[in-house]
Structures are given as C-alpha cells and as structure tokens.
Design a protein around this motif. Structure first.
Motif, PDB file in Angstrom:
ATOM      1  N   ALA A  19       0.786  -1.176   0.087  1.00 34.16           N
ATOM      2  CA  ALA A  19      -0.025  -0.172  -0.052  1.00 34.16           C
ATOM      3  C   ALA A  19       1.096   1.237  -0.168  1.00 34.16           C
ATOM      4  CB  ALA A  19      -0.753  -0.189   1.363  1.00 34.16           C
ATOM      5  N   LEU A  20       0.465   2.366  -0.853  1.00 38.72           N
ATOM      6  CA  LEU A  20       0.930   3.550  -0.777  1.00 38.72           C
ATOM      7  C   LEU A  20       0.538   4.310   0.250  1.00 38.72           C
ATOM      8  CD1 LEU A  20       1.277   4.332  -4.606  1.00 38.72           C
ATOM      9  CD2 LEU A  20       3.027   3.727  -3.029  1.00 38.72           C
ATOM     10  N   TYR A  21      -0.693   4.073   0.770  1.00 36.44           N
ATOM     11  CA  TYR A  21      -1.198   4.806   2.053  1.00 36.44           C
ATOM     12  C   TYR A  21      -0.575   4.272   3.372  1.00 36.44           C
ATOM     13  CZ  TYR A  21      -4.382   0.899   1.641  1.00 36.44           C
ATOM     14  OH  TYR A  21      -4.870  -0.487   1.740  1.00 36.44           O
ATOM     15  N   SER A  40     -11.595   8.114  -4.376  1.00 33.12           N
ATOM     16  CA  SER A  40     -11.274   7.615  -5.565  1.00 33.12           C
ATOM     17  C   SER A  40     -12.157   7.642  -6.789  1.00 33.12           C
ATOM     18  CB  SER A  40     -10.332   6.492  -5.748  1.00 33.12           C
ATOM     19  OG  SER A  40     -11.259   5.352  -5.350  1.00 33.12           O
ATOM     20  N   TYR A  86      -2.130   5.712  -9.453  1.00 30.33           N
ATOM     21  CA  TYR A  86      -2.186   5.416  -8.169  1.00 30.33           C
ATOM     22  C   TYR A  86      -3.614   5.883  -7.615  1.00 30.33           C
ATOM     23  CZ  TYR A  86       2.772   5.071  -8.873  1.00 30.33           C
ATOM     24  OH  TYR A  86       4.020   4.793  -9.556  1.00 30.33           O
ATOM     25  N   ASP A  88      -6.208   4.340  -6.947  1.00 27.20           N
ATOM     26  CA  ASP A  88      -6.695   3.295  -6.119  1.00 27.20           C
ATOM     27  C   ASP A  88      -6.355   3.083  -4.872  1.00 27.20           C
ATOM     28  OD1 ASP A  88      -4.093   2.496  -7.347  1.00 27.20           O
ATOM     29  OD2 ASP A  88      -4.516   0.137  -6.857  1.00 27.20           O
ATOM     30  N   GLN A  89      -5.269   4.076  -4.594  1.00 25.72           N
ATOM     31  CA  GLN A  89      -4.850   4.185  -3.331  1.00 25.72           C
ATOM     32  C   GLN A  89      -5.519   5.045  -2.251  1.00 25.72           C
ATOM     33  OE1 GLN A  89      -2.058   2.095  -2.130  1.00 25.72           O
ATOM     34  NE2 GLN A  89      -2.764   1.222  -3.981  1.00 25.72           N
ATOM     35  N   ASN A 106      -4.751  10.878   3.670  1.00 22.55           N
ATOM     36  CA  ASN A 106      -4.739   9.662   2.545  1.00 22.55           C
ATOM     37  C   ASN A 106      -3.827  10.460   1.663  1.00 22.55           C
ATOM     38  OD1 ASN A 106      -7.239   7.751   1.006  1.00 22.55           O
ATOM     39  ND2 ASN A 106      -5.323   7.837   0.914  1.00 22.55           N
ATOM     40  N   VAL A 110       0.076   8.877   0.516  1.00 17.35           N
ATOM     41  CA  VAL A 110       0.285   8.469  -0.881  1.00 17.35           C
ATOM     42  C   VAL A 110       1.612   9.313  -1.415  1.00 17.35           C
ATOM     43  CG1 VAL A 110      -0.662   8.101  -3.227  1.00 17.35           C
ATOM     44  CG2 VAL A 110      -2.054   7.532  -0.916  1.00 17.35           C
ATOM     45  N   LYS A 123       8.882   2.198   1.228  1.00 14.92           N
ATOM     46  CA  LYS A 123       7.627   2.632   1.868  1.00 14.92           C
ATOM     47  C   LYS A 123       7.629   2.898   3.362  1.00 14.92           C
ATOM     48  CE  LYS A 123       5.023   0.060  -0.777  1.00 14.92           C
ATOM     49  NZ  LYS A 123       5.867  -0.264  -1.660  1.00 14.92           N
TER      50      LYS A 123
END
Length: 472
Positions: A19-21, A40, A86, A88-89, A106, A110, A123
């Motif tokens: 996950a990027l979050y 999103s 991205y 979807d993150q 958020n 991200v 990350k």
C-alpha cells in the motif's frame, strides 16, 4: 509477512505491504465504512489534492523551508497522481468524521510513499520524507480540504455548464423546427390562447440559458479559497507571505481564476458558498423537472391524452400491456431532480451545524454537491440525446385543438369584437362545435382571413394582423 507496521499518535498499525497509504488512512478505511464510495470515485478530488500539495511544496521551497530533494520528490509524486496513476490508493469513504482529515492524510501518505520510492527508499521510512512534516508543511486539513473541494466543484460545475448548454441547444433546435406548428397554450391545465409549439420549446431553451448564468455566478463564489489559513485561519505554522504565494502558485498551475479570501478566519468557518451553489442546483433541478413534466403531459396518450408530441420510443413500457411505451427519460430526470432537492436540505443542515471556527460537516456537503453535479450532468446529456433530439410533433392534433378550443375566441377578439366573441364561445360550449366553424358560418370572418389570423407569423406578435392590408 504481507504487512508493514507504521505508527501514529494512536499507536502502531499494520498496513498492507504494497500500500502507498499509511496508518491514518488504514484507520479511516476501518472507521468509515459508510457509503462504500471512496474518494477515488471522484478523480477531480485527487487532482485537486495533487495540485494543492504541489503548489505548497514549491512555495515552501521558494521560502527556504523545504529542501530541493524533498520538493522534487513531492512534485514528482503529485505529477504521477495528475497523470491518473495510483488513484486506487485513495480508499477513504467520501463521508467521514474529522472534517476531512482522513482525506488530507490519505493524500499526504500516498504522496510521501510515492516520493520515497522515487528517492530509492522503502515505503514507510518517513524519516526521509514525512507525510505531516514535509508533504503537509504549512498546511492544515482546515485549509487543504475546503480548497480541494472548491477546485473539485469548479471542475464539476464546468462539466455541468457544458451539459446544460448542450441541452439548451437541443431545445432551441426544436423551437426552430416547430416554429410553424400552431397549438393551444394552457394555463391551469385549461385551454388558454393559441401559440406555436416552437414558442413552447424555445421557452425551455431560454429558461435553461438563464440558469446557466446562475451556475456561473455561483462558480465565482467557489473560486475564493482559504489556503494559508491553516487550522483556524490565523496562519499558524505558515511562513509570512505563504498564503498569497501558495494561492498564486495554485492559480498558476491550475489555470483557474482563484482568489485568496480577504479574511481567512471567516473563510475557514464559512460554508455560505456551498449553500449558494446547492440552492442554484436545486433551482436548476426544479425547473428542468418542470420541463420534463411538460414533456410527459404533451406526449400523453397516445390515443387518450394530449398526444401533441411523440417522445422517442426507448424501451417497452410494461410486462403485461403489449405495445405500451413510457416516457422513461423524462421520468429519470424527474428522479434526479428529487435527489438534488433532497441533497440541498442535507447541505443546508450541514452548513448550519458548524460551530465556532470550523464546520466539521464539510464531507457530507462535499458528497452531496458532487453527487448532485454528477447525476445532473449525466441526466441532462441523456435528456438531450435520448429524448429531446428525437421528439416529433403531431401537427394535425395540435391544429385540431386550436380549431376546436373555446380559447380561440380570445385570439379572435381583436377581429370580431367582444360581443361576437362571447356569442361564438357560448354557442361552441352548448353545441360542441368548433369556434373555427362557427366564426366562418356566421360570416364574422372568411376562411382566408381566419387562417391568416391564426397563422404562426401572426400569433407570435403582440398586435393583431391588419387583414385589410394583407388582402390588398
């Protein structure tokens, strides 16, 4: 093995490894399982957040508060989001507590993690690029979230205006097409005086044109932002000159006509522009719903109703009645209007519910306005393409109503006089015969003069035709 551990002021939290979050977004996704619609779902929210974070990073760099490496990493991450990567993150529900903090975090998380990977760092290793310290520098949710909402609303309002102009042109085209067709105008669902079908459709075009201007007026209010106000509008933790500089930078990179609010404390707590916009959207919805009611009435029948126009046959209308076709496109636009009217109540209550220096109910305001703008834009385009553009007129039916209507005597009063008009009306009511036939039978007008008096060219003017002059 599929998770990494992050921490925030609540404690440690497991986050999916890829996950990027980060931790705060993960908590929000668990806390706010409300609508099932993540932010999103509205790409313009992500674009707006990316523009804001990019403008803030560049401004902080120019003020000597953020080093070049971190600035480049943040700008890179924002550009990736602007390139539709991205999205979807962004998993937080559109309706949330916390005045939009979860949406802001958020984005911060991200952007930080995209930036970290760009720097060659794993990350979650926020010592190198921190969501709060660096990405959110000189910012608060309380200026980021309202500014994000306003940028998003501007984009959605532009789309709405485009769809309204499209629908307006469809009605205008029908106004020209039907300009020669006489029909009876009606007031209180009773026969009134003759008019042309073209005039009726042109009036729909004009009313939409007027509302386009009202939307543009509301848009002007939305262009005022409170960036640099930070928590309550005092600008705490933001460098001097930051507010105007970040606004100018945001204006430059978005191409929008943004203005910094003159009083940031007032702007941070005030939601009047949203109330104004919501009221305008309600106005538009009410008026177009009324037009859809008219279309349904005018096409009613086909044998036992008005039957003056035919709507395109879009789908079978019954599972039991063979051949029945319903006015489904105007019906769905009616339902869109009901939704928008209900959303206006939500926006009004949410705006009223703010306390002191902040209105924490902005997420439901955002959800309501964005949903209204989306369904209105889609509905109006559908109404134009799948209904208005395909409408045809039953010219003989329209003309027959004119010739048989008692209301016709009002239009003939300048030619045959009030007493004669009253006599003709009374006889028509008693006998059931048409005004048209009785006028000719009594010799009050010749058929030629009567047809000229009832011609579309004469009926669209306010003064009666000089029949003697036209007969020369």
């Amino acid at each position: 093995m599929n998770f990494r551990k992050e921490h925030d002021c609540i404690g440690s939290k497991e986050v999916p490894l890829d996950a990027l979050y980060g931790a705060q977004t993960q908590r929000a996704s668990e806390n706010f399982r409300i609508t099932g619609i993540p932010i999103s779902h509205y790409p313009h929210i992500i674009y707006a957040l990316a523009y804001i974070k990019k403008a803030a990073a560049i401004t902080n760099n120019e003020l000597g508060k953020l080093d070049d490496e971190k600035t480049r990493a943040i700008v890179f991450a924002c550009n990736e989001l602007l390139a539709d990567k991205y999205h979807d993150q962004f998993i937080v529900d559109i309706i949330q507590g916390g005045a939009g903090t979860s949406t802001n975090m958020n984005a911060n998380e991200v952007i930080a993690n995209i930036g970290l990977e760009h720097l060659g760092v794993k990350k979650g290793e926020y010592d190198h690029l921190h969501p709060n310290i660096h990405v959110n520098m000189a910012q608060s949710t309380n200026d980021v979230y309202p500014t994000c909402l306003r940028l998003t609303l501007i984009a959605k309002m532009d789309q709405l205006i485009e769809s309204m102009e499209y629908l307006q042109s469809s009605f205008a085209a029908k106004g020209k097409e039907f300009s020669h067709i006489m029909k009876m105008g009606r007031t209180q669902l009773q026969d009134a005086v003759p008019m042309t079908l073209g005039q009726e459709f042109t009036s729909y075009s004009v009313t939409i044109s007027e509302d386009i201007e009202r939307v543009r007026e509301a848009k002007a209010l939305i262009c005022e932002i409170n960036m640099g106000g930070t928590a309550i509008g005092t600008g705490l933790n933001a460098p001097p000159k930051y507010a105007q500089m970040v606004t100018d930078k945001l204006k430059e990179i978005t191409g929008l006509d943004l203005e910094l609010a003159p009083d940031l404390v007032e702007a941070t707590q005030d939601t009047g522009a949203y109330v104004q916009l919501s009221g305008v959207l309600k106005r538009v919805a009410v008026k177009i719903s009324k037009i859809c009611n008219d279309l349904r009435l005018l096409s009613s029948g086909p044998r036992c109703g008005f039957n003056e126009i035919n709507l395109p046959r879009m789908a079978p209308g019954s599972s039991i009645m063979p051949g029945k076709v319903n006015p489904i496109i105007p019906e769905v636009v009616n339902q869109i209007a009901f939704t928008v009217i209900g959303s206006d109540v939500t926006v009004s209550l949410a705006a009223e519910a703010g306390q002191l220096e902040l209105n924490v109910m902005e997420p439901v305001i955002a959800a309501s306005l964005l949903n209204s703008l989306t369904i209105m834009r889609r509905g109006f385009k559908t109404l134009a393409d799948r209904c208005v553009s395909g409408i045809t007129a039953n010219e003989d039916v329209c003309r027959g109503y004119v010739e048989h209507s008692i209301g016709l005597v009002t239009a003939l009063n300048p030619y045959i006089g009030y007493e004669n008009s009253t006599e003709v009306a009374n006889e028509a009511l008693k006998s059931g015969r048409s005004v048209y036939d009785i006028v000719i039978e009594k010799g009050y007008m010749s058929k030629e003069d009567l047809d000229k008096a009832l011609s579309p060219e004469n009926m669209i003017h306010s003064h009666p035709l000089n029949l003697k002059e036209t007969n020369k």
